[in-house]
Design a protein around this motif. Structure first.
Motif, mmCIF file in Angstrom:
data_model
loop_
_atom_site.group_PDB
_atom_site.id
_atom_site.type_symbol
_atom_site.label_atom_id
_atom_site.label_comp_id
_atom_site.label_asym_id
_atom_site.label_seq_id
_atom_site.Cartn_x
_atom_site.Cartn_y
_atom_site.Cartn_z
ATOM 1 N N ALA A 131 54.683 -26.765 105.334
ATOM 2 C CA ALA A 131 53.648 -26.315 104.396
ATOM 3 C C ALA A 131 53.155 -27.432 103.496
ATOM 4 N N LYS A 132 53.983 -28.461 103.343
ATOM 5 C CA LYS A 132 53.596 -29.620 102.533
ATOM 6 C C LYS A 132 52.927 -30.704 103.365
ATOM 7 N N SER A 133 52.592 -30.362 104.627
ATOM 8 C CA SER A 133 51.918 -31.287 105.555
ATOM 9 C C SER A 133 52.785 -32.496 105.895
ATOM 10 N N ASN A 134 54.098 -32.318 105.887
ATOM 11 C CA ASN A 134 55.008 -33.393 106.267
ATOM 12 C C ASN A 134 55.233 -33.393 107.781
ATOM 13 N N LYS A 135 55.740 -34.481 108.295
ATOM 14 C CA LYS A 135 55.979 -34.604 109.728
ATOM 15 C C LYS A 135 57.228 -33.841 110.140
ATOM 16 N N SER A 136 57.133 -33.179 111.282
ATOM 17 C CA SER A 136 58.245 -32.357 111.773
ATOM 18 C C SER A 136 59.493 -33.190 112.018
ATOM 19 N N ALA A 137 59.321 -34.335 112.684
ATOM 20 C CA ALA A 137 60.473 -35.150 113.065
ATOM 21 C C ALA A 137 61.278 -35.589 111.847
ATOM 22 N N ALA A 138 60.587 -35.875 110.738
ATOM 23 C CA ALA A 138 61.271 -36.356 109.537
ATOM 24 C C ALA A 138 62.226 -35.306 108.990
ATOM 25 N N PHE A 139 61.841 -34.024 109.089
ATOM 26 C CA PHE A 139 62.707 -32.966 108.573
ATOM 27 C C PHE A 139 64.038 -32.938 109.317
ATOM 28 N N PHE A 140 63.994 -33.013 110.644
ATOM 29 C CA PHE A 140 65.219 -32.873 111.414
ATOM 30 C C PHE A 140 66.124 -34.092 111.283
ATOM 31 N N VAL A 141 65.546 -35.245 110.967
ATOM 32 C CA VAL A 141 66.374 -36.415 110.661
ATOM 33 C C VAL A 141 67.163 -36.165 109.371
ATOM 34 N N ARG A 142 66.458 -35.654 108.336
ATOM 35 C CA ARG A 142 67.120 -35.355 107.060
ATOM 36 C C ARG A 142 68.129 -34.209 107.214
ATOM 37 N N CYS B 74 63.921 -21.838 107.327
ATOM 38 C CA CYS B 74 63.157 -21.631 106.083
ATOM 39 C C CYS B 74 62.772 -22.962 105.443
ATOM 40 N N SER B 75 63.713 -23.888 105.433
ATOM 41 C CA SER B 75 63.434 -25.212 104.865
ATOM 42 C C SER B 75 62.386 -25.941 105.697
ATOM 43 N N PHE B 76 62.455 -25.766 107.009
ATOM 44 C CA PHE B 76 61.477 -26.390 107.905
ATOM 45 C C PHE B 76 60.073 -25.841 107.640
ATOM 46 N N SER B 77 59.968 -24.554 107.389
ATOM 47 C CA SER B 77 58.664 -23.945 107.082
ATOM 48 C C SER B 77 58.084 -24.523 105.800
ATOM 49 N N ARG B 78 58.927 -24.663 104.772
ATOM 50 C CA ARG B 78 58.445 -25.259 103.518
ATOM 51 C C ARG B 78 58.043 -26.719 103.723
ATOM 52 N N HIS B 79 58.797 -27.411 104.554
ATOM 53 C CA HIS B 79 58.497 -28.810 104.871
ATOM 54 C C HIS B 79 57.123 -28.929 105.524
#
Length: 784
Positions: free
Chosen positions: A235-246, A228-233
């Protein structure tokens, strides 16, 4: 201050948005509007119920003014005057937009709490404010190992799950924070708070959350939170890789705080922390990632002609880097000499100048005795400052040491700091940049934590060892043995360090005599990097960040721009915007790599024990390789267009090459007949596989640039053609396939034909074999 949710009337929201958009057009920070709305919402929540719509202030000028004055009092009671002025000024402008009548707004000040603001504070105190709400707005804070404070914004978690569960979570997280360095805690606290707040989306009550945190449900619950957090991430046009690092960082902290501590049981199956892999790869890649800033790219990589050889292009880059380094060295060397000369001058003037008495004090001076200070009496100003020091406690230190407003030779506060030779962020930056250029093994973090004196008061950060003088710093690493770094100084850098010690001496005296009540700053006097003004001194613990964020008007950048040299004005401007401690290391690292072509040499220059690509990435930017990747593509495109349009009168409108440079371009980068090239050694290569005979020398060598993705394609081509031959299915391949089949055969079987094995090529083949392409998707592109 924690975020709070207050539903404002749409008209109020519209007015807020209009005012903030108008403000943001004046180059204010983009987050400014959100900060102000958050502060106003927080204020309203202290005395209004949830769901407040602001209808009362729209219909009553008296209520609007009352609320506005209360807000001014609230903000000035929470922040210093400068911050409070910035916030309240924006809200007053918003109310001016909102109201249809003149508002008798309070008189604001950015330097003091005047009578009007004092009355506003009293009015806020007299409101029926909820003590619990005020306590909540104070929020939660974590403290690092060094005592530095960080906000831990878990307001949403608290709203959803109440005091008890929040207290448990906060207690364990606080204990974790006390074990972490401030640099580590700074990077982890925000993603971890966001991670905890996201629970509120999935569980409505503390009982529900406690059930989800059980060992048999925890992994599944966190997996749901992750997606769910990844989907919101996204939706804000952020990079996928950055989410999984965080995400990985948050799970690591979660485990340490709650599972390892015993608050939560170990889950029955592992918590997911996926690694996101990028699918696309550049044409060629060297282990040298990171990115150049836009200014650095313009300064070092722009306007390099396309027609020249790559070796010449590399030399141009090296020349530009050298010019940048020499200009920065010359600029800050002039500052260094000025600081050194002023220190010697001030020592002399402090002995011959007269000390200004404190009228009415117990200094032993007569009241009618007068000592002039100012530009024409500089010796007296300096002697007086050396007597009373930093933070002497005068109502106006500027007037006491520099002269009153009636003095024609009065020295302003900024000029006084300069004449007194007090350390500033800019002067510390200039000296440290010179040190980094001399010894690029010095990192910004090592300089930040450079202790000149140890806990026993002995000088340990600068000492003589045998015939050498060394500085001892500590990198931000685990383990004292790995962290300590001894830098052997040369004659020039030894002089810089001595000047740095002298430059910070007055600040050190003040801090030692007046230790700070702030735990983070209480031992500040022991550190090398101290800054001071007339009123106070402090440890400059974030020098690198301050320098990177400095505007072009700051002295640190202006010294580079204004220093005379053969560089053009535009290049000096770009260089002044780029210079920093990290940039200095970057220049040295790239120049070393260009000269030696060795990552090991770069690692040694930067002070790394081994060739750690992740560490080198910060200083050998991928932009350097990206530049050549783009350059090679453009060269191929232009060469291809030339072949297609060489008889056309529009040729030079289609290519990026000038007519006078065409012959040189074609000689250096023209497309040659690749199929014929392979034909020259086809029969000999096939023969050598069987008979181990040496092929005839028809040319020296063939060089191909091959990446993992290209190798995967070659393996697929060879597999498809070999299988077709084996089963004799009669497939007809395109003409180009035979060429690349031959190339694939040569590359993939070269180890069998050579007496020595190319380990790098073998590893590339092995990596490509681990992730093969789907042959069924490739075969259609190869057949007619």
């Amino acid at each position: 201050m924690n975020s709070v949710a207050i539903k404002l009337l749409p008209l109020v929201q519209s007015a807020l948005s209009h005012s903030f958009k108008r403000l943001l057009s004046d180059n204010a920070p983009k987050e400014c509007g959100a900060v102000v709305v958050n502060n106003y919402s927080a204020y309203v929540s202290t005395f209004k119920p949830s769901g407040y719509t602001a209808l009362d202030i729209l219909n009553s000028p008296e209520e609007l003014l009352k609320q506005l004055r209360g807000f001014v009092g609230f903000i000035y009671s929470q922040y210093n005057c400068k911050r409070a002025y910035d916030v309240t000024r924006l809200v007053i402008r918003t109310f001016d937009t909102l109201a249809k009548y003149q508002i008798d707004s309070p008189q604001l000040s950015m330097v003091e709490v005047n009578d009007d603001i004092g009355q506003c504070i009293d009015e806020f105190i007299n409101l029926q404010v909820s003590p619990d709400r005020l306590s909540y707005l104070n929020g939660w804070q974590l403290k690092s190992k060094e005592g530095k404070i960080f906000n831990f914004a878990i307001g949403q978690f608290h709203e959803a799950y109440g005091d008890k569960l929040t207290a448990d979570i906060y207690r364990h997280t606080y204990e974790y924070g006390r074990t972490q360095k401030s640099t580590t805690l700074r990077s982890s606290v925000e993603p971890f708070a966001a991670f905890l707040n996201s629970f509120a989306t999935h569980c409505d009550s503390d009982d529900d959350l406690r059930a989800q945190l059980k060992a048999n449900k925890l992994s599944a619950f966190l997996e749901k939170v992750m997606w769910c957090s990844f989907s919101r991430h996204l939706a804000k046009s952020n990079k996928s890789a950055a989410f999984f690092v965080r995400w990985t960082s948050a799970i690591k902290v979660f485990r340490i705080c709650f599972i390892d501590s015993g608050l939560i049981d170990e889950p029955v199956r592992p918590i997911l922390t996926p690694v996101f892999r990028e699918s696309s790869q550049p044409i060629a890649k060297v282990a040298a990632g990171g990115k150049l800033t836009a200014n650095e790219e313009k300064l070092w990589l722009a306007t390099i002609p396309l027609h020249i050889k790559d070796e010449t292009a590399i030399q141009i880059i090296e020349d530009r880097l050298q010019a940048s380094e020499e200009h920065v060295r010359a600029s800050y060397d002039a500052v260094f000499e000025r600081i050194k000369d002023k220190h010697e001058r001030n020592l002399k003037l402090s002995k011959i100048g007269s000390v200004k008495p404190i009228i009415g004090g117990s200094s032993g001076f007569k009241k009618n005795e007068r000592v002039r200070v100012g530009r024409n009496h500089l010796a007296n100003s300096i002697a007086s400052f050396y007597k009373y020091g930093v933070g002497a406690g005068f109502t106006s230190s500027e007037q006491f040491f520099g002269g009153s407003f009636y003095n024609s030779d009065r020295i302003s506060a900024s000029d006084l700091v300069d004449e007194l030779n007090l350390p500033t962020t800019s002067t510390l930056g200039a000296l440290c940049t010179l040190l980094v250029l001399e010894h690029p093994a010095l990192t910004p973090s090592a300089l930040h934590n450079w202790e000149l004196f140890n806990k026993n008061g002995q000088m340990s950060g600068y000492k003589q060892v045998g015939n050498n003088y060394v500085i001892v710093v500590h990198k931000n690493r685990k383990g004292a043995r790995n962290a300590q770094q001894d830098i052997i100084l040369n004659e020039y850098s030894q002089s810089i360090v001595k000047t740095l010690i002298n430059h910070t001496e007055l600040a050190r005296q003040h801090l030692k005599a007046n230790p700070s009540t702030d735990e983070f700053q209480e031992n500040a006097w022991r550190y090398m990097l101290l800054k001071a003004n007339l009123k106070e001194a402090s440890w400059c613990a974030t020098l690198g960040d301050c320098l990177s964020a400095a505007s072009v008007k700051r002295a640190y950048r202006h010294w580079v721009y204004s220093h005379p040299s053969s560089m053009s004005e535009s290049d000096k401007l770009l260089l002044s915007r780029s210079v920093s401690l990290r940039s200095a290391r970057k220049i040295r690292a790239i120049r070393t790599y260009i000269k030696t072509h060795s990552l090991r040499e770069v690692a040694e220059v930067l002070g790394h024990n081994t060739v750690n690509v992740d560490l080198l990435n910060k200083y050998l930017p991928s932009a350097l390789m990206d530049f050549f990747n783009t350059r090679w593509i453009r060269q191929f495109q232009n060469a291809f267009i030339y072949i297609a349009m060489q008889e056309s009168e529009y040729l030079f409108e289609a290519v990026d090459i000038k007519p006078e440079n065409l012959d040189e371009f074609l000689q250096n980068h023209g497309i040659h007949d690749i199929p014929k090239l392979f034909g020259k050694f086809k029969s000999h290569a096939m023969l050598s596989l069987v008979e181990k005979e040496e092929p005839q020398e028809r040319f020296d060598e063939v060089t191909l640039t091959i990446t993992k993705n290209v190798m995967r394609v070659l393996i697929a081509i060879k597999s498809i053609v070999d299988r077709s031959k084996e089963v004799q299915d009669g497939q007809i391949f395109r003409d180009i396939v035979s060429t690349w089949y031959e190339a694939a055969t040569l590359i993939l079987t070269e180890d069998a034909r050579e007496s020595t094995i190319n380990a790098e090529r073998s590893q590339l083949i092995a990596d490509a074999n681990k992730s093969p392409l789907d042959i069924q998707l490739i075969v259609g592109a190869l057949t007619c």
